[in-house]
Design a protein around this motif. Sequence first.
Motif, mmCIF file in Angstrom:
data_model
loop_
_atom_site.group_PDB
_atom_site.id
_atom_site.type_symbol
_atom_site.label_atom_id
_atom_site.label_comp_id
_atom_site.label_asym_id
_atom_site.label_seq_id
_atom_site.Cartn_x
_atom_site.Cartn_y
_atom_site.Cartn_z
ATOM 1 N N SER A 156 49.187 31.767 26.821
ATOM 2 C CA SER A 156 50.381 32.571 26.370
ATOM 3 C C SER A 156 51.471 31.670 26.198
ATOM 4 N N PHE A 157 52.467 32.270 25.100
ATOM 5 C CA PHE A 157 53.719 31.491 24.988
ATOM 6 C C PHE A 157 54.664 32.468 24.557
ATOM 7 N N SER B 32 53.148 36.233 33.916
ATOM 8 C CA SER B 32 52.704 37.759 34.329
ATOM 9 C C SER B 32 51.185 38.031 34.246
ATOM 10 N N ASP B 33 50.482 37.157 33.379
ATOM 11 C CA ASP B 33 49.158 37.379 33.149
ATOM 12 C C ASP B 33 48.428 36.548 34.310
ATOM 13 N N TRP C 67 51.338 39.531 24.093
ATOM 14 C CA TRP C 67 50.082 39.040 25.004
ATOM 15 C C TRP C 67 49.399 40.206 25.877
ATOM 16 N N ASP C 68 50.193 41.196 26.442
ATOM 17 C CA ASP C 68 49.497 42.266 27.165
ATOM 18 C C ASP C 68 48.298 42.934 26.328
ATOM 19 N N THR D 219 40.368 34.396 36.212
ATOM 20 C CA THR D 219 40.172 35.511 37.041
ATOM 21 C C THR D 219 41.260 36.246 37.226
ATOM 22 N N ALA D 220 42.370 35.577 37.385
ATOM 23 C CA ALA D 220 43.811 36.574 37.497
ATOM 24 C C ALA D 220 43.833 37.242 36.205
ATOM 25 N N ILE D 221 43.458 36.989 35.157
ATOM 26 C CA ILE D 221 43.681 37.704 33.977
ATOM 27 C C ILE D 221 42.620 39.182 34.167
#
Length: 477
Positions: free
Chosen positions: A288-289, A319-320, A426-427, A452-454
Amino acid sequence: MSIAVLRTFVAKRKEEYEELMNKRNNKSNKKGNQVETPVVNGDTALTSQHDEIGVVHEKETNQPTNEIEDLSKEETKTPSRKVTRELKPPIVLEALAASGLRSLRYAREVDGLGKVVALDNDKASIEACKRNIKFNGASAISKVEAHLADARVYMLTHPKEFDVVDLDPYGSPSVFLDSAVQAVADGGLLMCTATDLAVLCGTNGEVCYSKYGSYPVKGKYCHEMALRILLACIESHANRYKRYIVPVLSVYMDFYVRVFVRVFTSASEIKNTPLKLSYVYQCAGCDSFHLQSLGRTVTKNNSLKHAPGIGPVVPQECSDCGKKFNVGGPIWSAPIHDQDWVLSTLTDVRQMKDRYPAYNKITSVLTTVSEELHEIPLFFSLHNISGTVKCTSPSAVMFRSAVINAGYQISSSHCNPLGLKSDAPWDVIWDIMRCWVKNHPIKEQPRDSPGTAILSKSPQLEVCYLFRLQCPLYACM
């Protein structure tokens, strides 16, 4: 490609000149003055640069001064006085000509050009260039001039003299930009190439900053970022002389980037430059950017004022995926192409197919450029975001269908065949990938990995049903 764009410039220049003359004629007709229709030489075209449009009267010019003054008074009294305004052919400068091959091609293949000046600071190169001019006969001898000179000094001593300036150095063009933006006439065309992609794409970020005044970040969009860094650098040099640029075409091909920009003079327009520049926040974990504009406009008491941009646009951590951000820029975040120019160039190339040996390559690049989302800076790779969550990649058809049915736009990029440009946040992108992974389970990944976080978050959009090959909206793309 340069010949194709130059032919379009000649045609556009002519159209703009005729439009300008029509406006002037309409104004003068309202005042009771009749002005003759402008005479344009052959296929020559317009650059608003030649303010010294020649005015030729029907009377002889070798009369005494008092007689000329009397005639000028009579002109105001007799509206039937005929005046002919003549547009001069465009003058081209190739600043780093070497053997003069490109200058000769311009002179022989582009109709309507005036003089072509070829420069080089190597004596052997200029001698070879002069021999090549003779080999190409009278048509080349009458148009092409070869000079042994330092390009920077020559351009500085000939301000606003050339309608077209072509810069194609070995490596970085940064040392030539300051003089080049001064040598281009108002409305003229500057064609600039950079081959130092290792510097522009982030391998040597500190070197890039010293040459271009911008710090690159590594990403799949690095070649488009190289284009935008070069454009921002040219704009910076132009602004010092109350000038600004308008990109008409910017391409990445083979091992280099090349931009075609028009240069204009306006002290008020350069105030909008901060609106065209942005910093880039690139997540160190996922792909993401985010872009942070340098400036903004504020309306207060019916007046438009400029103010610094409001930021930051991102939190301290992504945040992702929860990783930190790398910061790069400033880069040119405004459109890097002019859609009208691209389509005109593409049409001209198709009409003159026999005159382009590299027809297939040129048309493929221009077609892809014409289909890009011009308002969206940078792009992401479908394979890369699939690699982040460690899943098999969905097909481009299915992913594009999901984005379009979610209410957003998406297109390809000429810089990368796997690149995708989209105005979707990006969400939404990650929600589409979460839905894809639900239908295509993956192996368990390390807890501290970005993927994993995403995937630990639940999708906010129900997009699973969109992954179908028969999507009616996709047929509209």
